[in-house]
Design a protein around this motif. Structure first.
Motif, PDB file in Angstrom:
ATOM      1  N   GLY A  80       3.399  36.091  -8.991  1.00 31.90           N
ATOM      2  CA  GLY A  80       2.611  35.524  -7.882  1.00 31.90           C
ATOM      3  C   GLY A  80       3.369  34.422  -7.171  1.00 31.90           C
ATOM      4  O   GLY A  80       4.601  34.350  -7.212  1.00 31.90           O
ATOM      5  N   TYR A  81       2.573  33.525  -6.594  1.00 34.76           N
ATOM      6  CA  TYR A  81       3.134  32.414  -5.818  1.00 34.76           C
ATOM      7  C   TYR A  81       4.068  31.581  -6.689  1.00 34.76           C
ATOM      8  O   TYR A  81       5.141  31.166  -6.292  1.00 34.76           O
ATOM      9  CB  TYR A  81       1.981  31.541  -5.285  1.00 34.76           C
ATOM     10  N   GLY A  82       3.689  31.400  -7.962  1.00 33.61           N
ATOM     11  CA  GLY A  82       4.501  30.571  -8.878  1.00 33.61           C
ATOM     12  C   GLY A  82       5.923  31.096  -8.989  1.00 33.61           C
ATOM     13  O   GLY A  82       6.889  30.343  -9.046  1.00 33.61           O
ATOM     14  N   ALA A  83       6.053  32.434  -8.975  1.00 31.77           N
ATOM     15  CA  ALA A  83       7.386  33.033  -9.173  1.00 31.77           C
ATOM     16  C   ALA A  83       8.300  32.687  -7.998  1.00 31.77           C
ATOM     17  O   ALA A  83       9.475  32.407  -8.163  1.00 31.77           O
ATOM     18  CB  ALA A  83       7.234  34.541  -9.295  1.00 31.77           C
ATOM     19  N   ARG A  84       7.664  32.652  -6.801  1.00 32.00           N
ATOM     20  CA  ARG A  84       8.488  32.346  -5.612  1.00 32.00           C
ATOM     21  C   ARG A  84       8.763  30.842  -5.571  1.00 32.00           C
ATOM     22  O   ARG A  84       9.845  30.385  -5.252  1.00 32.00           O
ATOM     23  CB  ARG A  84       7.760  32.820  -4.339  1.00 32.00           C
ATOM     24  N   TYR A  85       7.749  30.105  -5.985  1.00 31.26           N
ATOM     25  CA  TYR A  85       7.803  28.640  -5.871  1.00 31.26           C
ATOM     26  C   TYR A  85       8.750  28.034  -6.902  1.00 31.26           C
ATOM     27  O   TYR A  85       9.447  27.082  -6.660  1.00 31.26           O
ATOM     28  CB  TYR A  85       6.360  28.141  -6.076  1.00 31.26           C
ATOM     29  N   ASN A  86       8.811  28.693  -8.112  1.00 33.37           N
ATOM     30  CA  ASN A  86       9.619  28.079  -9.179  1.00 33.37           C
ATOM     31  C   ASN A  86      10.243  29.174 -10.047  1.00 33.37           C
ATOM     32  O   ASN A  86       9.653  29.644 -11.017  1.00 33.37           O
ATOM     33  CB  ASN A  86       8.711  27.181 -10.041  1.00 33.37           C
ATOM     34  N   THR A  87      11.453  29.575  -9.652  1.00 27.21           N
ATOM     35  CA  THR A  87      12.081  30.716 -10.367  1.00 27.21           C
ATOM     36  C   THR A  87      12.467  30.328 -11.806  1.00 27.21           C
ATOM     37  O   THR A  87      12.487  31.174 -12.687  1.00 27.21           O
ATOM     38  CB  THR A  87      13.351  31.179  -9.613  1.00 27.21           C
ATOM     39  N   ASP A  88      12.718  29.030 -12.044  1.00 27.47           N
ATOM     40  CA  ASP A  88      13.052  28.646 -13.439  1.00 27.47           C
ATOM     41  C   ASP A  88      11.876  28.961 -14.346  1.00 27.47           C
ATOM     42  O   ASP A  88      12.013  29.448 -15.455  1.00 27.47           O
ATOM     43  CB  ASP A  88      13.338  27.135 -13.537  1.00 27.47           C
ATOM     44  N   ARG A  89      10.657  28.660 -13.848  1.00 28.15           N
ATOM     45  CA  ARG A  89       9.478  28.882 -14.680  1.00 28.15           C
ATOM     46  C   ARG A  89       9.250  30.380 -14.836  1.00 28.15           C
ATOM     47  O   ARG A  89       8.872  30.864 -15.921  1.00 28.15           O
ATOM     48  CB  ARG A  89       8.246  28.232 -14.026  1.00 28.15           C
ATOM     49  N   LYS A  90       9.558  31.132 -13.788  1.00 32.84           N
ATOM     50  CA  LYS A  90       9.407  32.609 -13.853  1.00 32.84           C
ATOM     51  C   LYS A  90      10.254  33.128 -15.006  1.00 32.84           C
ATOM     52  O   LYS A  90       9.817  33.892 -15.847  1.00 32.84           O
ATOM     53  CB  LYS A  90       9.881  33.207 -12.519  1.00 32.84           C
ATOM     54  N   GLU A  91      11.486  32.610 -15.060  1.00 36.50           N
ATOM     55  CA  GLU A  91      12.427  33.051 -16.102  1.00 36.50           C
ATOM     56  C   GLU A  91      11.873  32.730 -17.502  1.00 36.50           C
ATOM     57  O   GLU A  91      11.924  33.531 -18.414  1.00 36.50           O
ATOM     58  CB  GLU A  91      13.737  32.295 -15.878  1.00 36.50           C
ATOM     59  N   ALA A  92      11.288  31.548 -17.620  1.00 27.96           N
ATOM     60  CA  ALA A  92      10.785  31.129 -18.945  1.00 27.96           C
ATOM     61  C   ALA A  92       9.606  31.994 -19.377  1.00 27.96           C
ATOM     62  O   ALA A  92       9.426  32.304 -20.553  1.00 27.96           O
ATOM     63  CB  ALA A  92      10.361  29.666 -18.879  1.00 27.96           C
ATOM     64  N   PHE A  93       8.811  32.436 -18.408  1.00 32.15           N
ATOM     65  CA  PHE A  93       7.605  33.182 -18.753  1.00 32.15           C
ATOM     66  C   PHE A  93       7.870  34.643 -19.082  1.00 32.15           C
ATOM     67  O   PHE A  93       6.983  35.347 -19.539  1.00 32.15           O
ATOM     68  CB  PHE A  93       6.594  33.102 -17.591  1.00 32.15           C
ATOM     69  N   ALA A  94       9.113  35.066 -18.861  1.00 31.83           N
ATOM     70  CA  ALA A  94       9.427  36.504 -19.042  1.00 31.83           C
ATOM     71  C   ALA A  94       9.223  36.934 -20.488  1.00 31.83           C
ATOM     72  O   ALA A  94       9.013  38.095 -20.783  1.00 31.83           O
ATOM     73  CB  ALA A  94      10.862  36.750 -18.618  1.00 31.83           C
ATOM     74  N   SER A  95       9.237  35.955 -21.400  1.00 34.94           N
ATOM     75  CA  SER A  95       9.281  36.338 -22.823  1.00 34.94           C
ATOM     76  C   SER A  95       7.892  36.427 -23.460  1.00 34.94           C
ATOM     77  O   SER A  95       7.774  36.645 -24.637  1.00 34.94           O
ATOM     78  CB  SER A  95      10.067  35.257 -23.575  1.00 34.94           C
ATOM     79  N   ILE A  96       6.823  36.212 -22.665  1.00 30.85           N
ATOM     80  CA  ILE A  96       5.486  36.058 -23.267  1.00 30.85           C
ATOM     81  C   ILE A  96       4.797  37.406 -23.511  1.00 30.85           C
ATOM     82  O   ILE A  96       4.779  38.274 -22.650  1.00 30.85           O
ATOM     83  CB  ILE A  96       4.595  35.168 -22.377  1.00 30.85           C
ATOM     84  N   LYS A  97       4.252  37.554 -24.736  1.00 27.50           N
ATOM     85  CA  LYS A  97       3.417  38.727 -25.067  1.00 27.50           C
ATOM     86  C   LYS A  97       2.145  38.226 -25.739  1.00 27.50           C
ATOM     87  O   LYS A  97       2.150  37.197 -26.417  1.00 27.50           O
ATOM     88  CB  LYS A  97       4.173  39.663 -26.031  1.00 27.50           C
ATOM     89  N   ILE A  98       1.062  38.956 -25.568  1.00 20.27           N
ATOM     90  CA  ILE A  98      -0.233  38.547 -26.134  1.00 20.27           C
ATOM     91  C   ILE A  98      -0.616  39.530 -27.230  1.00 20.27           C
ATOM     92  O   ILE A  98      -0.383  40.741 -27.095  1.00 20.27           O
ATOM     93  CB  ILE A  98      -1.318  38.582 -25.026  1.00 20.27           C
ATOM     94  N   CYS A  99      -1.171  39.029 -28.354  1.00 21.03           N
ATOM     95  CA  CYS A  99      -1.707  39.971 -29.358  1.00 21.03           C
ATOM     96  C   CYS A  99      -2.938  39.380 -30.038  1.00 21.03           C
ATOM     97  O   CYS A  99      -3.207  38.187 -29.951  1.00 21.03           O
ATOM     98  CB  CYS A  99      -0.641  40.405 -30.344  1.00 21.03           C
ATOM     99  N   ASP A 100      -3.681  40.280 -30.719  1.00 25.06           N
ATOM    100  CA  ASP A 100      -5.020  39.921 -31.223  1.00 25.06           C
ATOM    101  C   ASP A 100      -5.007  39.053 -32.465  1.00 25.06           C
ATOM    102  O   ASP A 100      -5.816  38.151 -32.615  1.00 25.06           O
ATOM    103  CB  ASP A 100      -5.784  41.209 -31.610  1.00 25.06           C
TER     104      ASP A 100
END
Ligand code: SAM
Length: 198
Positions: A80-100
């Protein structure tokens, strides 16, 4: 000033993942609960993970509404907007997975059917603890490690009973050790994965 380029040794291939566990954890009355996800935990641990070469950052919660919330935050910073606004943060978030829960975490984290070495942390002393130095050596030797961090008042005894190792509590010289999980994660990452002064 040109940044000192990282030599190849600086990127030695570690296989370390991290999980922030919201269930099963204790509340202050030692009852077993599921805690709410904290936005800051998502950001800060993702950034620390990216800094220290962590593979996947698992967020463990059984609650659908919490999983949806995490998904929305991640997609804001990923697409979203965050990815365009802050590519460093986009890079950091690439590794996130959710589980139960822990079982689905261990299944998800397994590589070619091999479950990683599960290493938990706690502010309290535990019997089966392994030193940071010994764990750092295992990682350097190529062990695939999954680090568990708790929330609320920490991981339950039942959860800890199922892990392979415990790291000692991070402590100073007093007996107060109640760090935020964000602080504890950064210290543990640096002790296990941080580059040492030559
Ligand atoms: N929402 C609370 C916060 O972040 O302040 C959560 C606290 S939670 C119990 C803290 C988690 O961070 C623990 O489950 C453990 O994984 C880790 N932790 C906290 N203090 C620590 C210490 N002294 N040594 C090792 N790990 C610690």
């Amino acid at each position: 000033v040109k940044e000192k380029s990282d030599g190849p040794a600086a990127h030695w291939p570690v296989q370390v993942d991290v999980a922030l566990v919201h269930y099963p954890v204790y509340n202050k009355n030692q009852e077993i609960i599921g805690s709410a996800v904290t936005n800051l935990d998502i950001h800060d641990i993702a950034r620390a993970g990216r800094t220290f070469g962590i593979g996947t950052y698992y967020i463990v919660t059984p609650y659908r509404d919490q999983q949806k919330l995490v998904g929305e935050i991640v997609s804001h910073w990923q697409d979203g907007y965050g990815a365009r606004y802050n590519t460093d943060r986009k890079e950091a978030f690439a590794s996130i997975k959710i589980c139960d829960d822990l079982q689905s975490l261990y299944d998800l984290a397994a590589v070619n059917g091999h479950k990683p070495l599960v290493v938990a942390t706690s502010a309290r002393e535990h019997a089966k603890s392994i030193s940071f130095g010994a764990m750092r050596q295992k990682i350097h030797a190529g062990a695939h490690v999954l680090l568990l961090f708790g929330t609320a008042w920490g991981l339950t005894e039942q959860a800890l009973a199922g892990v392979d190792h415990m790291l000692p509590p991070i402590s100073g010289y007093g007996d107060y050790r109640h760090l935020s999980v964000r602080s504890a994660v950064s210290i543990v990452f640096d002790r296990l994965l941080g580059r040492r002064e030559e």
